[in-house]
Design a protein around this motif. Structure first.
Motif, PDB file in Angstrom:
ATOM      1  N   PHE A  91       0.803  -1.155  -0.077  1.00  0.00           N
ATOM      2  CA  PHE A  91      -0.022  -0.095  -0.001  1.00  0.00           C
ATOM      3  C   PHE A  91       1.039   1.397  -0.108  1.00  0.00           C
ATOM      4  O   PHE A  91       0.399   2.313  -0.580  1.00  0.00           O
ATOM      5  CB  PHE A  91      -1.016   0.014   1.240  1.00  0.00           C
ATOM      6  CG  PHE A  91      -1.931   1.240   1.029  1.00  0.00           C
ATOM      7  CD1 PHE A  91      -3.019   1.077   0.155  1.00  0.00           C
ATOM      8  CD2 PHE A  91      -1.977   2.106   1.942  1.00  0.00           C
ATOM      9  CE1 PHE A  91      -3.914   2.167  -0.074  1.00  0.00           C
ATOM     10  CE2 PHE A  91      -2.851   3.072   2.002  1.00  0.00           C
ATOM     11  CZ  PHE A  91      -3.989   3.196   1.048  1.00  0.00           C
ATOM     12  N   VAL A  92       1.930   1.240   0.602  1.00  0.00           N
ATOM     13  CA  VAL A  92       2.927   2.195   0.545  1.00  0.00           C
ATOM     14  C   VAL A  92       3.565   2.459  -0.769  1.00  0.00           C
ATOM     15  O   VAL A  92       3.290   3.685  -1.391  1.00  0.00           O
ATOM     16  CB  VAL A  92       4.328   1.922   1.527  1.00  0.00           C
ATOM     17  CG1 VAL A  92       5.362   3.346   1.267  1.00  0.00           C
ATOM     18  CG2 VAL A  92       3.843   2.141   2.910  1.00  0.00           C
ATOM     19  N   GLU A  93       3.570   1.426  -1.742  1.00  0.00           N
ATOM     20  CA  GLU A  93       3.868   1.582  -3.282  1.00  0.00           C
ATOM     21  C   GLU A  93       2.842   2.007  -3.815  1.00  0.00           C
ATOM     22  O   GLU A  93       3.006   2.867  -4.835  1.00  0.00           O
ATOM     23  CB  GLU A  93       4.432   0.098  -3.786  1.00  0.00           C
ATOM     24  CG  GLU A  93       5.661  -0.338  -3.105  1.00  0.00           C
ATOM     25  CD  GLU A  93       6.103  -1.782  -3.726  1.00  0.00           C
ATOM     26  OE1 GLU A  93       5.616  -2.026  -4.960  1.00  0.00           O
ATOM     27  OE2 GLU A  93       6.971  -2.513  -3.322  1.00  0.00           O
ATOM     28  N   GLN A  94       1.790   1.826  -3.652  1.00  0.00           N
ATOM     29  CA  GLN A  94       0.433   2.334  -4.480  1.00  0.00           C
ATOM     30  C   GLN A  94       0.310   3.744  -4.132  1.00  0.00           C
ATOM     31  O   GLN A  94       0.046   4.340  -5.010  1.00  0.00           O
ATOM     32  CB  GLN A  94      -1.067   1.301  -3.775  1.00  0.00           C
ATOM     33  CG  GLN A  94      -0.824  -0.164  -4.436  1.00  0.00           C
ATOM     34  CD  GLN A  94      -2.092  -0.579  -3.946  1.00  0.00           C
ATOM     35  OE1 GLN A  94      -3.290  -0.050  -3.996  1.00  0.00           O
ATOM     36  NE2 GLN A  94      -1.901  -1.840  -3.636  1.00  0.00           N
ATOM     37  N   GLN A  95       0.499   4.191  -3.021  1.00  0.00           N
ATOM     38  CA  GLN A  95       0.506   5.597  -2.490  1.00  0.00           C
ATOM     39  C   GLN A  95       1.621   6.431  -3.447  1.00  0.00           C
ATOM     40  O   GLN A  95       1.223   7.341  -4.164  1.00  0.00           O
ATOM     41  CB  GLN A  95       0.677   5.877  -1.251  1.00  0.00           C
ATOM     42  CG  GLN A  95      -0.454   5.274  -0.237  1.00  0.00           C
ATOM     43  CD  GLN A  95      -0.121   5.852   0.937  1.00  0.00           C
ATOM     44  OE1 GLN A  95      -0.215   6.671   1.709  1.00  0.00           O
ATOM     45  NE2 GLN A  95       0.334   4.646   1.847  1.00  0.00           N
ATOM     46  N   LEU A  96       2.739   5.907  -3.420  1.00  0.00           N
ATOM     47  CA  LEU A  96       3.817   6.375  -4.233  1.00  0.00           C
ATOM     48  C   LEU A  96       3.604   6.634  -5.583  1.00  0.00           C
ATOM     49  O   LEU A  96       3.838   7.614  -6.232  1.00  0.00           O
ATOM     50  CB  LEU A  96       5.232   5.702  -3.938  1.00  0.00           C
ATOM     51  CG  LEU A  96       5.945   5.960  -2.520  1.00  0.00           C
ATOM     52  CD1 LEU A  96       6.865   4.759  -2.551  1.00  0.00           C
ATOM     53  CD2 LEU A  96       6.644   7.054  -2.646  1.00  0.00           C
TER      54      LEU A  96
END
Length: 477
Positions: A264-269
């Motif tokens: 989810f961190v990657e998706q936000q990025l």
């Protein structure tokens, strides 16, 4: 059309010209001038053709140095001529009416003559001493200002450029900054290019520049994502955010931490960067090793300037970073840090050195640079005596940045807010030393005017500090 970072290629002795230029374009170079006199004609044409492809992919201009026929044959955007080369009229007959012609000049008279002959832009220099060329004509900033007042066509400042010097040249009226070794000889051409490219953000309207904060949420609002967004917004830039953790905390301490999964961190990025983009990144609490790796990868791929605040322990003493995340921060993120901003306990955790004075802070900072950080700001707030002195290691330079120590329990969020302020000023076009000094001033005001909130370590006063700072004369105003 001619504005921003104007990169002049070197002689390609190491054979990496295409790799370096590609990284520089990723970092924000807007014009590439291909300079290659002493190589085989066929090799020159092959490299120029590949450079043209790269420039088109990055929506940048390609200018060929000295060879209008080559510029015409590969459909480059223009040609650049010296004082002893053919005339503008002759070059125009070769490359056509719709292409750019630039002329190197060294005086107001030469600049006026070039404009009268039909040049589309002029390069003026050498503004500062440089080792790139022998027997240079040193013109200085005063002459650059005179040329700016004399001609209407775009003005490219050249010679001895560092980010600090380039900042002065832009203030003197340069539309573009020509750089050779400052980018091409750098170990990281992309990040070096980004340093110069961001200087031109000073001309943007408010909100000026974009800053992404990657950190944890502070439910008490004094630190983390909340403090970062307050800082970025109040100081006049556009804030985006990536949450790495949720915390239940107040001025008395951290009650609970909920980590957000790496996916989810990657998706936000990806969601933010693929659409909005960013000029700088500020990282704070990163408590998953996998997230640290992905963040470092994105910083490297996009040649971003990252201000890394290695948050390890909350103000109340709670640990915010596990061993795996710490290892990833040291091995993977620290080498991607444009500026690392540890406090003294964080310095000790990373290096094993526990500094007790500015000399030992410098020693520890050099160790952090050996681990890969490009520049280091060690905060001296934990020193027991004297003023609040920070040590800034700007490449090889050493600077002590001092402010009066303010005795206050309301210092929650100082580290987060300082790093966010530095990232903000970088995004607004300040060179690093000025960005750090201005951010330090912001924090000092915010501590001095903190209003007690809660029953523990209260937050600093972001609003008052921003309002006061924005009414004080900035170095480049």
């Amino acid at each position: 059309m001619i504005s921003g970072l104007y990169l002049i290629t070197d002689d390609n002795r190491d054979g990496y010209i295409l790799t370096k230029v590609k990284k520089a374009l990723t970092g924000g170079a807007r014009i590439i001038q291909y300079r290659a006199k002493d190589i085989d004609v066929n090799e020159r044409r092959a490299i120029a053709t590949q450079l043209q492809t790269l420039c088109r992919e990055h929506q940048a201009l390609l200018i060929i140095n000295d060879f209008p026929e080559l510029a015409r044959d590969i459909d480059a955007d223009g040609v650049h001529l010296g004082q002893d080369d053919m005339s503008v009229v002759q070059a125009r007959q070769i490359i056509g009416r719709n292409k750019l012609i630039g002329i190197s000049t060294h005086s107001v008279d030469e600049a006026l003559k070039a404009e009268a002959q039909g040049a589309d832009y002029i390069a003026f220099g050498s503004v500062f001493p440089t080792s790139t060329k022998k027997d240079i004509t040193l013109v200085g900033l005063k002459s650059l200002s005179m040329v700016r007042k004399a001609v209407l066509i775009p003005l490219v400042a050249i010679g001895g450029m560092t980010p600090e010097r380039a900042s002065s040249a832009i203030d003197a009226g340069a539309d573009a900054i020509a750089v050779i070794s400052g980018v091409m000889a750098d170990d990281d051409p992309g990040r070096a290019a980004r340093e110069f490219a961001l200087l031109f953000n000073r001309h943007l309207p408010l909100p000026k520049g974009k800053v992404m904060t990657i950190a944890g949420s502070d439910s008490g609002g004094g630190a983390g994502i909340q403090a970062d967004i307050k800082t970025i917004t109040l100081l006049g830039s556009y804030a985006t955010s990536v949450l790495t953790a949720l915390t239940a905390q107040n001025t008395l301490g951290v009650k609970e931490v909920y980590s957000i999964h790496t996916n989810f961190v990657e998706q936000q990025l990806d969601a933010v960067l693929d659409d909005i983009g960013t000029d700088t990144i500020k990282t704070g609490m990163l408590n998953w090793g996998g997230s640290v790796w992905r963040i470092a990868q994105i910083i490297e791929e996009r040649a971003l300037l990252a201000v890394v605040d290695p948050v390890m322990v909350a103000k109340g003493g709670a640990s915010l970073l596990d061993d795996v995340a710490l290892d990833s921060l040291i091995s993977r993120l620290l080498p991607q840090a444009y500026l690392l901003t540890p406090n003294l306990p964080e310095v000790a955790a990373i290096t094993g050195i526990n500094p007790r004075n500015s000399e030992e802070m410098i020693e520890a900072g050099r160790n952090l640079q050996m681990l890969g950080a490009r520049n280091v700001l060690i905060k001296g707030g934990h020193l027991e005596q004297g003023d609040a002195t920070d040590v800034l290691l700007l490449d090889e330079e050493e600077h002590l940045i001092t402010a009066p120590r303010i005795d206050s329990p309301n210092t929650h969020g100082t580290g987060c807010s300082l790093a966010a302020a530095i990232a903000t000023f970088l995004a607004q076009g300040y060179p690093l030393k000025q960005a750090v000094e201005r951010a330090k001033r912001f924090i000092s005001i915010a501590i001095e005017h903190a209003v007690p909130i809660g029953h523990g370590h209260g937050p600093i006063n972001h609003f008052h500090a921003a309002m006061q700072l924005l009414h004080e004369k900035a170095p480049m105003d």
